[in-house]
Scaffold this active site. Structure first.
Site, PDB file in Angstrom:
ATOM      1  N   ASP A 269       0.723  -1.005  -0.338  1.00  0.00           N
ATOM      2  CA  ASP A 269      -0.161   0.046   0.154  1.00  0.00           C
ATOM      3  C   ASP A 269       0.996   1.161   0.315  1.00  0.00           C
ATOM      4  OD1 ASP A 269       0.583   0.401   2.510  1.00  0.00           O
ATOM      5  OD2 ASP A 269      -0.954   0.651   3.682  1.00  0.00           O
TER       6      ASP A 269
ATOM      7  N   HIS B  17      11.459 -22.732   9.592  1.00  0.00           N
ATOM      8  CA  HIS B  17      10.579 -23.554  10.967  1.00  0.00           C
ATOM      9  C   HIS B  17       8.684 -23.916  10.657  1.00  0.00           C
ATOM     10  CE1 HIS B  17      12.564 -23.817  14.654  1.00  0.00           C
ATOM     11  NE2 HIS B  17      13.624 -24.115  14.064  1.00  0.00           N
TER      12      HIS B  17
ATOM     13  N   CYS C 268       3.680  -3.046   3.677  1.00  0.00           N
ATOM     14  CA  CYS C 268       2.272  -1.981   4.548  1.00  0.00           C
ATOM     15  C   CYS C 268       2.925  -1.010   5.465  1.00  0.00           C
ATOM     16  CB  CYS C 268       0.451  -2.166   4.828  1.00  0.00           C
ATOM     17  SG  CYS C 268       0.684  -3.785   6.062  1.00  0.00           S
TER      18      CYS C 268
ATOM     19  N   THR D  54       3.162  -1.345   8.843  1.00  0.00           N
ATOM     20  CA  THR D  54       3.671  -2.463   9.576  1.00  0.00           C
ATOM     21  C   THR D  54       3.798  -3.338   9.374  1.00  0.00           C
ATOM     22  OG1 THR D  54       1.785  -2.292  10.271  1.00  0.00           O
ATOM     23  CG2 THR D  54       2.755  -0.403  11.653  1.00  0.00           C
TER      24      THR D  54
HETATM   25  C1  RB5 Z   1      -1.735   3.093   6.563  1.00  0.00           C
HETATM   26  O1  RB5 Z   1      -1.653   4.084   6.920  1.00  0.00           O
HETATM   27  C2  RB5 Z   1      -1.480   2.328   7.345  1.00  0.00           C
HETATM   28  O2  RB5 Z   1      -2.294   1.832   8.416  1.00  0.00           O
HETATM   29  C3  RB5 Z   1      -1.200   0.517   6.698  1.00  0.00           C
HETATM   30  O3  RB5 Z   1      -0.267   0.727   5.727  1.00  0.00           O
HETATM   31  C4  RB5 Z   1      -0.814  -0.948   7.990  1.00  0.00           C
HETATM   32  O4  RB5 Z   1       0.274  -0.270   8.231  1.00  0.00           O
HETATM   33  C5  RB5 Z   1      -2.135  -1.824   7.682  1.00  0.00           C
HETATM   34  O5  RB5 Z   1      -1.387  -1.911   8.511  1.00  0.00           O
END
Ligand code: RB5
Length: 153
Positions: free
Chosen positions: A9, A99, A66, A68
């Protein structure tokens, strides 16, 4: 050349572009499912594309990014035969292959720096599954997937 499905994303777009170049350098062919710029998008739309390709067996391995890595992890692990591993460090990347035979690597684009991310990708791509006692555990996960598909939950 082995294909690797890749998507992100907006939180992972820039790191995705760097990882694509790195994958080519180490001998893989990235297949890019988007996103293609920094505009805000919804991570499930991109996680689903890569998870579908891996779940169907069209492509053996995928990489998703993404902000996190948490959102992508939640999405991909709903797919049969997908074992998504959120690896923001090298040890987890290695053990997640040895694993868990993980077939989708997930990274947090806002968590790891570029240098560590490339080490993680390199480690994850080059580490083999140990099999043995770990296969028995994966078989239990497969049994669970089959039960869920039959309406157990
Ligand atoms: C986008 O702002 C963020 O929420 C997404 O990239 C991700 O971290 C969601 O888990």
């Amino acid at each position: 050349m082995e294909k690797v499905a890749i998507a992100a994303d907006h939180g992972g777009f820039e790191l995705k572009e760097d990882i694509k170049l790195f994958l080519k350098e180490i001998g893989y062919e990235p297949v890019d499912f988007g996103t293609h710029n920094n505009n805000s998008v919804d991570y499930p739309d991109f996680g689903i594309k890569v998870a579908e390709a891996v779940s169907r067996g069209d492509i053996q391995k995928g990489i998703l990014i993404c902000g996190t890595g948490v959102g992508m992890s939640i999405v991909v692990n709903k797919f049969p035969d997908v074992r998504g591993a959120l690896c923001n460090d090298i040890y987890t990347a290695r053990m997640g292959r040895k694993h868990n035979d993980s077939n989708i690597l997930i990274l947090g684009g806002r968590v790891v720096g570029r240098g560590i991310a490339m080490e993680i990708v390199n480690t994850w791509m080059s580490t083999q599954f140990d099999g043995g006692r770990h296969q028995k555990r994966l078989d239990k996960i497969k049994e669970l997937e089959d039960k869920i598909r039959k309406g157990w939950i």
